[in-house]
Design an enzyme around this catalytic site. Structure first.
Site, mmCIF file in Angstrom:
data_model
loop_
_atom_site.group_PDB
_atom_site.id
_atom_site.type_symbol
_atom_site.label_atom_id
_atom_site.label_comp_id
_atom_site.label_asym_id
_atom_site.label_seq_id
_atom_site.Cartn_x
_atom_site.Cartn_y
_atom_site.Cartn_z
ATOM 1 C CG HIS A 98 -4.562 -8.189 -10.225
ATOM 2 N ND1 HIS A 98 -3.512 -7.468 -9.693
ATOM 3 C CD2 HIS A 98 -5.660 -7.881 -9.502
ATOM 4 C CE1 HIS A 98 -3.973 -6.738 -8.686
ATOM 5 N NE2 HIS A 98 -5.263 -6.958 -8.545
ATOM 6 C CG ASP A 105 -9.034 3.905 -5.992
ATOM 7 O OD1 ASP A 105 -9.142 4.155 -7.201
ATOM 8 O OD2 ASP A 105 -9.694 2.999 -5.430
ATOM 9 C CE LYS A 158 -11.993 -4.982 -9.845
ATOM 10 N NZ LYS A 158 -12.772 -5.063 -8.588
ATOM 11 C CG ASP A 181 -6.687 2.038 -7.664
ATOM 12 O OD1 ASP A 181 -5.891 2.951 -7.371
ATOM 13 O OD2 ASP A 181 -7.004 1.133 -6.866
ATOM 14 C CB CYS A 220 -2.233 1.810 -6.843
ATOM 15 S SG CYS A 220 -3.320 0.420 -7.186
ATOM 16 C CE1 TYR A 221 -3.733 -2.760 -10.075
ATOM 17 C CE2 TYR A 221 -5.721 -1.453 -9.859
ATOM 18 C CZ TYR A 221 -4.998 -2.575 -9.553
ATOM 19 O OH TYR A 221 -5.528 -3.521 -8.715
ATOM 20 N NE ARG A 268 -9.352 -7.823 -10.188
ATOM 21 C CZ ARG A 268 -10.286 -8.346 -9.382
ATOM 22 N NH1 ARG A 268 -11.139 -9.250 -9.859
ATOM 23 N NH2 ARG A 268 -10.386 -7.969 -8.127
ATOM 24 C CG HIS A 300 -3.956 4.573 -3.525
ATOM 25 N ND1 HIS A 300 -4.527 3.821 -2.517
ATOM 26 C CD2 HIS A 300 -4.347 3.988 -4.685
ATOM 27 C CE1 HIS A 300 -5.253 2.856 -3.048
ATOM 28 N NE2 HIS A 300 -5.162 2.922 -4.367
ATOM 29 C CG ASP A 320 -4.074 5.019 0.613
ATOM 30 O OD1 ASP A 320 -3.011 4.619 0.098
ATOM 31 O OD2 ASP A 320 -5.178 4.823 0.066
#
Lengths: 484, 344
Positions: free
Chosen positions: A244, A367, A299, A302, A304-305, A296, A377, A374
Site C-alpha cells: 500500500h 483525490d 486500484k 488518487d 494523495c499518492y 495499490r 489532499h 479537502d
C-alpha cells in the site's frame, strides 16, 4: 515513427481483455472522467491556481472547517499541519498573530503524561504527535509561549517506550493498533527532538522489513510468533494486508531514519529494494490516468499518492537505487527537459495529473475529479507536486560539512549513543536540492517550495528545529553543483 | 444486514435529548474543549456532538468507569467513529465494569458495517476477540463485510490477523475456497490475491500443505489459468512472480507459458489444443501484454551474457517506446543497469 499530429492520439484505455469485472468497470469510469481533463493541442500550459488554493487554506485556518470535518475531530493537529505545511509549500509564511494562535491550539493537545492527542483531553497518540511537532517546527519558536520549550520531551520519551512491543513495533496509542504509520510518526518526532536512542528503536528495523510483501511494497503491519520462552521467531512473520502506498512511504522513510542504527541491530535486517522500485514505478498510472499514482495494484489513481508514492523515489535514492545525480553537470534551465533527468518515475506526467485533475476549480486540491477538495489532499497533492518538481538528494559533501561542524555535548561522554546522535543529525540535514535539477511543468510561476523527503517540512524549518534541539550551529550551505 | 444507520443514530439523541438536559447526567460537569473563545482553525461541530464530547471530557477528568460511560462513548462513536479516545475509554470501561462482551460484539457487528473504513471498529473487535477467544464465527462476518467493500484494507488485515493469531487448523481449512470465491467475483481484486499468498506461503505449514512441490505446482497452475482468463492483470502477474521468488525458482520455469502473451498476435493454429501447463491467452486478449514482456525480459536478463542482455534490452526498449511509455525512465534504467553487467 512519430509524426506531428495537431492533436495527440487519445491514450489507450487500460486493457480489459474482453472480461469486465468490478475493478475494470470503476477503472473505465475513472478513465472516462480523466480523459475530459486532457487538454487539446495548442491549449495553454496548465497553471497552479496558487491564489485560489491560498484562499481555501486561509478560509479553513481563519474561519474554520465545515461540519463534515467533525470526522477529523480526533485529528486536529493534522488539520493544522496539513494547512500550515501547505502554506510553506506555496512559499507563504504566517503573520505573528496567526502563528501564535496555531501554537496555542497545538499546545492545547499535549497530553499531561506525554505526547500529543487529537485535541485537548484526548488520549496521546503517535499520529497527532507527529502532526503537532511538525506544526511547531513551522510556526513555533523557543522561549515562553513559543511551543518548542513547552514540549515535554522526557514524558514524550516515556510515552513512546510505553507503546513499544516485543517485536520492535509500537502501538499507535494505548490499547490501539500497531502499524507502520505510527512507527514513522514516532521516528520523525524522536529524530527532530533529539530523542532517538538504541533502546527506543531496538528491533524496529526488523519489524519494518517484515512488512514488505511479495509485491515489493509494504503492508500496515505483520504478525509475530514467539517460542515458548518468548523468543521472537524470524519466520513466519507474515505481513497483514497488501502492499500500500501510504504504508510503503512510512516504512521506507522509517528505514532511512533507522539507518544510523543498522550497525547495532542484531539480525541485520534487509529489504528488497529492486522489488520495491518495481512496485513503486508500477503505481504510476498510464497516460489515460494522466500519470497520477495509485496506492495499490488494480486500484484507482488518487492525488494523495503523488506524495506517498511519488515522494518515495528520493528515499530510494538514499540507498543508491536510481543513482544520485550529484555529479551530473547542471546545465538545464527551468522548463526544459533533457537527459539529465534520470529520475525513475515520470515527473512530468505526475505534475500534469496534479495540475489538470488534482485542482478543484473552487480552490484546494483533491483525490480525483469530480470529488471535492479537502485539507489532507491539498497538502499531499502539493507535496507530490514539489517532489516531482525538485530533485532532493543526500549530499555527502553536506554531510561531511555538518559532521565537521558538530560540537559534542561536553556533559556527555563520547560514547556510541552520542556518535549515533551525531549521525542522525547529519543524515537528516544533508538532504540537498540539486541546483538546476528542477523540472517545472507550466513554467516558473508554477514553482512550489522543495520539501524534506523524510519529514515533509521545508529544509529551512527542519534545520531550524533540529539545530535548536541538538544545540548545534549548521555550517552555511554552498550551492550543490558539479563543482562543489 | 443490520438496518441501523447513522441517520437512525441521531434519533437516539432526539429521543433522549442532549446530555446537558438529562437529569441522570446532572452530576457530571461538562468540560468545553478550549479555554480561549477563538481558537485557530475551529471545526463547526453540531450541537449534539459538542454536548456529548463536553460530557466525555468531564468523565475523563473524573475517571468514572460505569455503565453510562458505555452509552456516552457509543453516542460519540456513532457521530465520529474515528474518535479513538472514546474507543480507548470504552474498552477500559468494559474491562473495569466486567461488561458482557457478547453484547459488545453484537453492537460491533452493526458498527463495523456502518463505519467500515475506520481503523477503530476493526481494532476494537480485535481487542474483544483476544479476550473472548471465539474466532470461528468471525470468518462469516468478515466475508459478509467484504460483500459491501471487497477491497477494504482493515477487513482483510483483520481476517489475516485472526488466522495468524489463533492459528487454528479449522480456521485455515476453508481459506483457499474463500479466495476462489472472491476471485470468481473479481479476478482483479488484489486484496484477494494477497490473501492467497498470505495463506499459502507466509503463515507456516499446515496439514495437507507440507508437500511443497505439489503446492507450488498447484499455485502455478492456478495463477496461469487466471492469466489465461484476463491477460493484463497485474495482480496475477505479481502473484506469479511472488510464487517463484518466495521459492527461489527461476523464471525460466514458466517461459513457455509467458511467450504467447508477449507476442503481438495470437497464434491461432494451436488454440484448439488444450495444454494445461501452458494455457494460451484468452481470445479477446489485447496483445502483447506489458507484464508478459517485462517477465520475458527478466528471463533474458537472468540468462546473462551479451546475448541475454541484448534480448532483454530490446524488450525493455519496446516497453519504453511503445507498450508502457509512462515508465520510459524506468525501462531505460533497466537497460543501463543490465548493460553495466556485461561491460565489466
Amino acid at each position: 515513427m512519430t509524426t506531428a499530429n495537431p492533436n495527440p492520439p487519445t491514450p489507450r484505455p487500460t486493457p480489459t481483455d474482453g472480461f469486465p469485472t468490478a475493478t475494470s468497470q470503476t477503472q473505465a469510469e475513472t478513465e472516462a472522467i480523466l480523459l475530459k481533463h486532457i487538454p487539446q493541442a495548442g491549449a495553454d500550459a496548465p497553471v497552479l491556481a496558487k491564489s485560489s488554493h491560498m484562499q481555501f487554506l486561509v478560509r479553513n485556518l481563519v474561519q474554520g472547517f465545515p461540519a463534515r470535518y467533525m470526522s477529523q475531530d480526533a485529528s486536529q493537529p493534522w488539520l493544522l499541519f496539513w494547512t500550515i505545511q501547505a502554506f510553506s509549500i506555496l512559499q507563504v509564511g504566517l503573520d505573528p498573530g496567526n502563528k501564535q494562535r496555531v501554537i496555542d491550539k497545538t499546545m492545547a493537545a499535549q497530553h499531561p503524561d506525554g505526547g500529543f492527542g487529537g485535541g485537548p483531553r484526548q488520549a496521546a497518540h503517535l499520529l497527532p504527535t507527529y502532526a503537532a511537532v511538525c506544526t511547531l517546527a513551522i510556526v513555533g519558536r523557543s522561549g515562553p509561549g513559543g511551543g518548542w520549550d513547552q514540549i515535554d520531551r522526557e514524558k514524550m520519551y516515556k510515552f513512546f517506550m510505553s507503546l513499544k512491543q516485543p517485536d520492535g513495533s509500537f502501538l499507535v496509542a494505548h490499547h490501539a493498533e500497531v502499524d507502520v504509520r505510527g512507527i514513522y510518526c514516532l521516528l520523525v518526532t524522536a529524530t527532530l527532538l533529539d530523542l532517538l536512542t538504541p533502546e527506543l528503536v531496538a528491533g524496529t528495523a526488523s519489524f519494518i522489513a517484515s512488512c514488505q510483501t511479495y509485491e515489493g511494497g509494504f503492508s500496515s503491519s505483520s504478525q509475530s510468533y514467539y517460542t515458548t520462552d518468548n523468543v521472537l521467531l524470524s519466520t513466519p512473520r507474515p505481513p497483514l494486508g497488501e502492499a500500500h502506498g501510504g504504508y510503503t512511504f512510512c516504512a521506507l522513510a522509517s528505514w532511512v531514519l533507522l539507518h544510523p542504527f543498522m550497525e547495532v541491530e542484531k539480525d541485520k535486517p534487509t529489504i528488497d529494494a529492486r522489488n520495491l522500485l518495481r512496485w513503486l514505478v508500477n503505481m504510476q498510472g498510464t497516460e489515460i490516468e494522466l500519470g497520477g499514482f495509485k496506492g495499490r495494484t488494480n486500484k484507482l489513481v488518487d492525488g494523495c499518492y503523488s506524495w506517498w508514492c511519488g515522494g518515495a523515489f528520493s528515499l530510494l535514492e538514499a540507498f543508491g537505487v536510481g543513482g544520485s545525480r550529484e555529479h551530473i553537470p547542471s546545465s538545464t534551465s527551468e522548463g526544459e527537459w533533457d537527459d539529465a533527468d534520470d529520475s525513475l518515475f515520470n515527473r512530468k506526467a505526475l505534475q500534469e495529473y496534479i495540475l489538470l485533475a488534482g485542482q478543484h476549480p473552487a480552490g484546494g486540491l483533491r483525490d480525483k475529479p469530480p470529488k471535492n477538495s479537502d485539507a489532507y489532499h491539498t497538502l499531499y497533492c502539493l507535496s507530490g507536486l514539489s517532489a516531482a518538481q525538485h530533485h532532493i538528494f543526500l549530499s555527502s559533501a553536506r554531510r561531511d560539512a555538518i559532521l565537521d561542524a558538530w560540537v559534542a555535548n561536553p556533559a556527555a561522554s563520547p560514547d556510541l549513543a552520542d556518535d549515533i546522535r551525531k549521525h542522525v543529525f547529519a543524515d537528516s540535514l544533508s538532504w540537498t536540492e540539486e541546483e538546476g535539477g528542477s523540472l517545472i511543468v507550466g513554467g516558473k510561476d508554477n514553482r512550489v517550495n522543495a520539501t524534506h523527503p523524510v519529514f515533509n517540512l521545508t529544509i529551512t524549518h527542519t534545520e531550524g528545529l533540529m539545530s535548536y534541539f541538538y544545540k548545534q550551529t549548521l555550517p552555511p550551505r554552498v550551492k550543490a553543483s558539479s563543482n562543489s | 444486514m443490520p438496518t441501523l444507520t447513522s441517520s437512525s443514530t441521531s434519533s437516539l439523541g432526539d429521543v433522549l435529548g442532549l446530555y446537558s438536559q438529562r437529569q441522570e447526567w446532572s452530576d457530571v460537569t461538562p468540560l468545553p474543549q478550549y479555554e480561549e473563545a477563538n481558537p485557530a482553525a475551529p471545526i463547526f461541530y453540531s450541537e449534539e456532538y459538542k454536548d456529548a464530547t463536553d460530557y466525555f471530557r468531564g468523565i475523563v477528568r473524573t475517571g468514572e468507569k460505569s455503565q453510562r460511560v458505555l452509552e456516552l462513548t457509543e453516542t460519540i462513536i456513532r457521530l465520529n467513529p474515528a474518535h479513538y479516545s472514546a474507543w480507548q475509554y470504552r474498552y477500559e470501561t468494559l474491562l473495569a465494569i466486567n461488561a458482557p462482551l457478547d453484547v459488545e460484539l453484537k453492537l460491533m457487528d452493526e458498527l463495523a458495517v456502518s463505519f467500515l473504513k475506520t481503523y477503530q471498529v476493526w481494532h476494537h473487535r480485535r481487542l474483544l476477540l483476544t479476550i473472548t477467544r471465539n474466532p470461528a464465527p468471525e470468518l462469516a462476518f468478515i466475508a459478509a463485510s467484504l460483500k459491501v467493500d471487497a477491497k477494504n484494507y482493515h477487513t482483510w488485515s483483520y481476517r489475516q490477523w485472526l488466522l495468524a493469531f489463533f492459528n487454528d487448523d479449522d480456521l485455515w481449512a476453508g481459506e483457499l475456497d474463500f479466495v476462489d470465491a472472491m476471485l470468481a467475483q473479481d479476478v482483479r481484486n488484489n486484496s484477494a490475491w494477497h490473501h492467497r499468498f498470505f495463506v499459502v506461503f507466509q503463515s507456516g505449514l499446515r496439514e495437507g500443505e507440507t508437500d511443497r512441490g505439489r503446492v507450488i505446482r498447484r499455485e502455478l497452475t492456478y495463477v496461469k489459468q487466471n492469466i489465461s482468463l484476463v491477460a493484463s492483470n497485474p495482480s496475477a502477474w505479481n502473484y506469479l512472480r511472488g510464487i517463484l521468488d518466495a521459492n527461489h525458482l527461476p523464471y525460466t520455469r514458466v517461459e513457455e507459458f509467458v511467450k504467447p502473451y508477449a507476442a503481438s498476435t495470437q497464434d491461432t493454429s494451436t488454440t484448439d489444443l488444450v495444454d494445461l501447463e501452458n494455457p494460451p491467452p484468452p481470445r479477446g486478449a489485447e496483445l502483447p501484454c506489458a507484464p508478459a514482456i517485462e517477465f520475458l525480459a527478466d528471463i533474458f536478463e537472468k540468462e546473462g551474457g551479451k546475448d541475454g542482455v541484448r534480448k532483454a534490452s530490446e524488450l525493455w526498449r519496446s516497453l519504453a517506446d511503445e507498450y508502457d511509455k509512462i515508465r520510459k525512465k524506468y525501462w531505460e534504467y533497466r537497460i543501463r543497469e543490465a548493460l553495466q553487467t556485461v561491460q565489466e
